[in-house]
Design a protein around this motif. Structure first.
Motif, mmCIF file in Angstrom:
data_model
loop_
_atom_site.group_PDB
_atom_site.id
_atom_site.type_symbol
_atom_site.label_atom_id
_atom_site.label_comp_id
_atom_site.label_asym_id
_atom_site.label_seq_id
_atom_site.Cartn_x
_atom_site.Cartn_y
_atom_site.Cartn_z
ATOM 1 N N SER A 106 -6.836 -8.813 -2.819
ATOM 2 C CA SER A 106 -6.373 -8.862 -1.433
ATOM 3 C C SER A 106 -7.237 -9.797 -0.592
ATOM 4 C CB SER A 106 -6.384 -7.462 -0.817
ATOM 5 O OG SER A 106 -5.513 -6.613 -1.511
ATOM 6 N N SER A 135 0.865 -1.176 0.000
ATOM 7 C CA SER A 135 0.000 0.000 0.000
ATOM 8 C C SER A 135 0.901 1.224 0.000
ATOM 9 C CB SER A 135 -0.952 0.011 1.207
ATOM 10 O OG SER A 135 -0.231 0.209 2.395
ATOM 11 N N THR A 136 0.383 2.327 -0.501
ATOM 12 C CA THR A 136 1.201 3.530 -0.631
ATOM 13 C C THR A 136 1.537 4.152 0.719
ATOM 14 O OG1 THR A 136 -0.797 4.829 -1.007
ATOM 15 C CG2 THR A 136 0.410 4.090 -2.959
ATOM 16 N N SER A 137 0.757 3.885 1.733
ATOM 17 C CA SER A 137 1.012 4.462 3.064
ATOM 18 C C SER A 137 1.886 3.561 3.941
ATOM 19 C CB SER A 137 -0.322 4.726 3.763
ATOM 20 O OG SER A 137 -1.025 3.504 3.939
ATOM 21 N N CYS A 138 2.362 2.463 3.404
ATOM 22 C CA CYS A 138 3.121 1.472 4.180
ATOM 23 C C CYS A 138 4.613 1.811 4.172
ATOM 24 C CB CYS A 138 2.881 0.086 3.578
ATOM 25 S SG CYS A 138 4.001 -1.194 4.126
ATOM 26 N N ASN A 180 0.693 -5.173 5.201
ATOM 27 C CA ASN A 180 1.617 -4.990 4.091
ATOM 28 C C ASN A 180 3.014 -4.691 4.614
ATOM 29 O OD1 ASN A 180 -0.159 -5.160 1.760
ATOM 30 N ND2 ASN A 180 -1.134 -3.353 2.584
ATOM 31 N N ASN A 221 -1.708 -3.328 -5.314
ATOM 32 C CA ASN A 221 -1.997 -2.337 -4.288
ATOM 33 C C ASN A 221 -3.217 -2.841 -3.525
ATOM 34 O OD1 ASN A 221 -3.142 -0.109 -2.874
ATOM 35 N ND2 ASN A 221 -2.005 1.304 -4.189
ATOM 36 N N SER A 222 -2.999 -3.248 -2.289
ATOM 37 C CA SER A 222 -4.076 -3.893 -1.534
ATOM 38 C C SER A 222 -5.206 -2.936 -1.166
ATOM 39 C CB SER A 222 -3.525 -4.586 -0.286
ATOM 40 O OG SER A 222 -2.892 -3.653 0.549
ATOM 41 N N ASP A 223 -4.949 -1.634 -1.190
ATOM 42 C CA ASP A 223 -6.015 -0.663 -0.930
ATOM 43 C C ASP A 223 -6.928 -0.503 -2.139
ATOM 44 O OD1 ASP A 223 -4.988 -0.113 1.609
ATOM 45 O OD2 ASP A 223 -3.695 1.491 0.851
ATOM 46 N N ARG A 224 -6.361 -0.584 -3.322
ATOM 47 C CA ARG A 224 -7.136 -0.379 -4.556
ATOM 48 C C ARG A 224 -7.724 -1.663 -5.117
ATOM 49 N NH1 ARG A 224 -2.675 3.074 -7.348
ATOM 50 N NH2 ARG A 224 -2.701 4.889 -6.005
ATOM 51 N N GLU A 225 -7.032 -2.771 -4.921
ATOM 52 C CA GLU A 225 -7.467 -4.049 -5.505
ATOM 53 C C GLU A 225 -7.910 -5.006 -4.398
ATOM 54 O OE1 GLU A 225 -5.042 -5.203 -9.097
ATOM 55 O OE2 GLU A 225 -3.685 -3.737 -8.169
ATOM 56 N N LYS A 226 -8.956 -4.593 -3.723
ATOM 57 C CA LYS A 226 -9.442 -5.336 -2.551
ATOM 58 C C LYS A 226 -9.912 -6.747 -2.892
ATOM 59 C CE LYS A 226 -10.468 -1.434 0.398
ATOM 60 N NZ LYS A 226 -9.341 -1.576 1.266
#
Length: 155
Positions: free
Chosen positions: A96, A55-58, A104, A88-93
């Motif tokens: 995920s 994820s981008t915030s990880c 992540n 991207n686990s936030d966008r491709e739930k």
């Protein structure tokens, strides 16, 4: 009918090989594919799959990009021996959820038909990931533990 399937796979491979998606500047040397593209490619290449969730915030995902995926030896080994997927686990739930991602980064190692060989959550330094990739690629996971593999290869 079988010839049409083979031709379709070859055409898909040629199209995908020209349109390799790449996420993140640090890992630009790795040929990253989407999940769906990799499903097609892994059948053609008959190779193992490396599936990376981030994820981008990880913070630790950023370290994987900066330290591990930017390592030329790791990038070369992945490109030569694996079909690599970056999700991207936030966008491709939906993806995920299939793999039950709880944090992540998470790294999955799959067969060419997407059966799970194993998974490791967390940051992996270049040397550690490279050793695991070699362990998976050589099918040593079928014969010995990772610890035994590392002992054998360090001789």
């Amino acid at each position: 009918m079988k010839n049409k399937s083979i031709i379709a796979l070859i055409v898909a491979y040629l199209i995908l090989s020209v349109c390799i998606p790449c996420s993140g500047a640090a890992s630009k040397n790795i040929n990253w594919y989407s999940y769906d593209e990799a499903k097609t490619l892994s059948q053609i290449n008959a190779g193992k799959v490396f599936l990376y969730f981030y994820s981008t915030s990880c913070h630790y995902c950023g370290l994987m990009e900066k330290n591990t995926f930017s390592n030329s030896t790791v990038a070369k080994y992945l490109n030569q021996n694996f079909t690599s997927i970056k999700v991207n686990s936030d966008r491709e739930k939906n993806i995920s959820n299939i793999y039950r991602i709880r944090g992540n980064p998470t790294n999955y190692f799959l067969t060419e038909d997407f059966k799970v060989i194993g998974q490791l959550p967390g940051y992996l330094p270049p040397k550690d990931l490279l050793n695991i990739l070699k362990y998976i690629h050589t099918d040593s996971f079928n014969k010995m533990t990772l610890s035994d593999f590392l002992k054998e290869t360090s001789r």
